[in-house]
Design a protein around this motif. Structure first.
Motif, PDB file in Angstrom:
ATOM      1  N   MET A 148       0.814  -1.206   0.000  1.00  0.00           N
ATOM      2  CA  MET A 148       0.000   0.000   0.000  1.00  0.00           C
ATOM      3  C   MET A 148       0.852   1.262   0.000  1.00  0.00           C
ATOM      4  O   MET A 148       0.500   2.261  -0.638  1.00  0.00           O
ATOM      5  CB  MET A 148      -0.938   0.019   1.204  1.00  0.00           C
ATOM      6  N   ASP A 149       1.979   1.234   0.700  1.00  0.00           N
ATOM      7  CA  ASP A 149       2.879   2.397   0.682  1.00  0.00           C
ATOM      8  C   ASP A 149       3.333   2.702  -0.735  1.00  0.00           C
ATOM      9  O   ASP A 149       3.356   3.864  -1.168  1.00  0.00           O
ATOM     10  CB  ASP A 149       4.103   2.139   1.566  1.00  0.00           C
ATOM     11  N   GLU A 150       3.711   1.661  -1.468  1.00  0.00           N
ATOM     12  CA  GLU A 150       4.189   1.847  -2.845  1.00  0.00           C
ATOM     13  C   GLU A 150       3.054   2.308  -3.762  1.00  0.00           C
ATOM     14  O   GLU A 150       3.235   3.196  -4.601  1.00  0.00           O
ATOM     15  CB  GLU A 150       4.783   0.534  -3.360  1.00  0.00           C
ATOM     16  N   VAL A 151       1.889   1.693  -3.598  1.00  0.00           N
ATOM     17  CA  VAL A 151       0.747   2.045  -4.451  1.00  0.00           C
ATOM     18  C   VAL A 151       0.313   3.495  -4.205  1.00  0.00           C
ATOM     19  O   VAL A 151       0.057   4.251  -5.148  1.00  0.00           O
ATOM     20  CB  VAL A 151      -0.421   1.069  -4.200  1.00  0.00           C
ATOM     21  N   MET A 152       0.257   3.904  -2.942  1.00  0.00           N
ATOM     22  CA  MET A 152      -0.158   5.269  -2.637  1.00  0.00           C
ATOM     23  C   MET A 152       0.887   6.290  -3.059  1.00  0.00           C
ATOM     24  O   MET A 152       0.541   7.402  -3.483  1.00  0.00           O
ATOM     25  CB  MET A 152      -0.453   5.404  -1.145  1.00  0.00           C
ATOM     26  N   ALA A 153       2.160   5.924  -2.970  1.00  0.00           N
ATOM     27  CA  ALA A 153       3.214   6.826  -3.447  1.00  0.00           C
ATOM     28  C   ALA A 153       3.049   7.067  -4.945  1.00  0.00           C
ATOM     29  O   ALA A 153       3.218   8.194  -5.426  1.00  0.00           O
ATOM     30  CB  ALA A 153       4.592   6.250  -3.142  1.00  0.00           C
ATOM     31  N   GLY A 154       2.713   6.024  -5.681  1.00  0.00           N
ATOM     32  CA  GLY A 154       2.470   6.172  -7.116  1.00  0.00           C
ATOM     33  C   GLY A 154       1.266   7.054  -7.394  1.00  0.00           C
ATOM     34  O   GLY A 154       1.295   7.906  -8.296  1.00  0.00           O
ATOM     35  N   ALA A 155       0.190   6.870  -6.616  1.00  0.00           N
ATOM     36  CA  ALA A 155      -1.003   7.695  -6.791  1.00  0.00           C
ATOM     37  C   ALA A 155      -0.699   9.159  -6.485  1.00  0.00           C
ATOM     38  O   ALA A 155      -1.220  10.062  -7.151  1.00  0.00           O
ATOM     39  CB  ALA A 155      -2.124   7.184  -5.896  1.00  0.00           C
ATOM     40  N   ASP A 156       0.142   9.401  -5.492  1.00  0.00           N
ATOM     41  CA  ASP A 156       0.531  10.774  -5.168  1.00  0.00           C
ATOM     42  C   ASP A 156       1.313  11.411  -6.316  1.00  0.00           C
ATOM     43  O   ASP A 156       1.117  12.593  -6.626  1.00  0.00           O
ATOM     44  CB  ASP A 156       1.388  10.799  -3.900  1.00  0.00           C
ATOM     45  N   ARG A 157       2.193  10.636  -6.936  1.00  0.00           N
ATOM     46  CA  ARG A 157       2.953  11.169  -8.073  1.00  0.00           C
ATOM     47  C   ARG A 157       2.017  11.557  -9.220  1.00  0.00           C
ATOM     48  O   ARG A 157       2.194  12.601  -9.862  1.00  0.00           O
ATOM     49  CB  ARG A 157       3.992  10.153  -8.548  1.00  0.00           C
ATOM     50  N   VAL A 158       1.036  10.719  -9.474  1.00  0.00           N
ATOM     51  CA  VAL A 158       0.079  11.006 -10.548  1.00  0.00           C
ATOM     52  C   VAL A 158      -0.704  12.275 -10.219  1.00  0.00           C
ATOM     53  O   VAL A 158      -0.904  13.140 -11.076  1.00  0.00           O
ATOM     54  CB  VAL A 158      -0.876   9.821 -10.751  1.00  0.00           C
ATOM     55  N   ALA A 159      -1.154  12.413  -8.978  1.00  0.00           N
ATOM     56  CA  ALA A 159      -1.913  13.600  -8.580  1.00  0.00           C
ATOM     57  C   ALA A 159      -1.060  14.859  -8.695  1.00  0.00           C
ATOM     58  O   ALA A 159      -1.543  15.916  -9.130  1.00  0.00           O
ATOM     59  CB  ALA A 159      -2.424  13.434  -7.146  1.00  0.00           C
ATOM     60  N   ASP A 160       0.217  14.748  -8.328  1.00  0.00           N
ATOM     61  CA  ASP A 160       1.112  15.904  -8.415  1.00  0.00           C
ATOM     62  C   ASP A 160       1.354  16.312  -9.867  1.00  0.00           C
ATOM     63  O   ASP A 160       1.484  17.506 -10.167  1.00  0.00           O
ATOM     64  CB  ASP A 160       2.444  15.582  -7.748  1.00  0.00           C
ATOM     65  N   GLU A 161       1.402  15.338 -10.764  1.00  0.00           N
ATOM     66  CA  GLU A 161       1.627  15.634 -12.185  1.00  0.00           C
ATOM     67  C   GLU A 161       0.405  16.281 -12.815  1.00  0.00           C
ATOM     68  O   GLU A 161       0.532  17.109 -13.727  1.00  0.00           O
ATOM     69  CB  GLU A 161       1.976  14.348 -12.935  1.00  0.00           C
ATOM     70  N   GLY A 162      -0.779  15.903 -12.340  1.00  0.00           N
ATOM     71  CA  GLY A 162      -2.003  16.457 -12.910  1.00  0.00           C
ATOM     72  C   GLY A 162      -2.248  15.956 -14.323  1.00  0.00           C
ATOM     73  O   GLY A 162      -1.813  14.869 -14.699  1.00  0.00           O
ATOM     74  N   GLY A 163      -2.933  16.764 -15.124  1.00  0.00           N
ATOM     75  CA  GLY A 163      -3.251  16.373 -16.491  1.00  0.00           C
ATOM     76  C   GLY A 163      -4.703  15.953 -16.625  1.00  0.00           C
ATOM     77  O   GLY A 163      -5.430  15.814 -15.632  1.00  0.00           O
TER      78      GLY A 163
END
Length: 209
Positions: free
Chosen positions: A74-89
């Protein structure tokens, strides 16, 4: 300014954390191969080259070890989701990037993901509650992207919850065949998956004829 030398306490903490992480990884492989309930403490001790007392010093209990494996995923999955949110688009791009991040975790941690998907019913009490809550947070991230696509009319008028479950099933199932060192990388799979899924939920272009 000179950097402070690590103290004895900080070195011991770093060593403890490194050993703890190693035990999580080794034990995930054993649970994935034998199953959580079929694996005894003795097997975990042998695999980790530790006595029973030393093993409990690092893991607390067998269920605590199982929870740590779930947290790793879950730590890895949420870190990935955070990166996507930060990138936007736009939503289609975000959904594709979420898939890429999720498949990367599955590809890098196949044993942990197997345990995550199969052995979560063995978690009890507060650990089970925390697992359900963290999983739901991620599901809401996916649902949020889908709802944003509906609101912007880029996606059809779909049920975000149902569609998110379909998206997760499509990606999670790859743990059975997406293996490290195999013919396909996570990125190789993520692109066509995104094309298949996004094309299926994208609004058709308006006919201006």
């Amino acid at each position: 300014m000179a950097r402070a030398e690590p103290t004895g306490d900080s070195r011991r903490k770093a060593n403890w954390e490194a050993r703890h992480e190693s035990i999580i990884d080794t034990s995930a492989s054993i649970f994935a191969r034998r199953g959580y309930h079929a694996t005894g403490i003795t097997e975990l001790c042998v695999a980790n080259n530790l006595g029973k007392g030393a093993l409990y010093h690092y893991i607390g209990s067998k269920e605590e070890l199982l929870a740590a494996i779930h947290d790793r995923v879950m730590d890895e999955v949420m870190a990935g989701a955070d990166r996507v949110a930060d990138e936007g688009g736009p939503p289609p791009q975000q959904l594709a990037r979420l898939g890429e991040e999720l498949l990367d975790v599955i590809h890098r941690y196949p044993d942990h993901v197997w345990v995550f998907l199969h052995e979560f019913p063995a978690l009890t009490g507060e650990r089970a509650t925390q697992f359900r809550q963290r999983r739901r947070v991620y599901e809401r991230r996916v649902e949020g992207v889908l709802q944003a696509g509906v609101d912007s009319h880029e996606f059809r008028d779909l049920d975000p919850r149902l569609t998110a479950m379909a998206w997760l099933g499509m990606h999670n199932y790859t743990y059975l065949w997406l293996k490290a060192g195999g013919r396909l990388s996570a990125r190789d799979v993520a692109k066509p998956f995104a094309e298949i899924f996004v094309r299926g939920i994208t609004n058709p272009p308006l006919d201006h004829a």
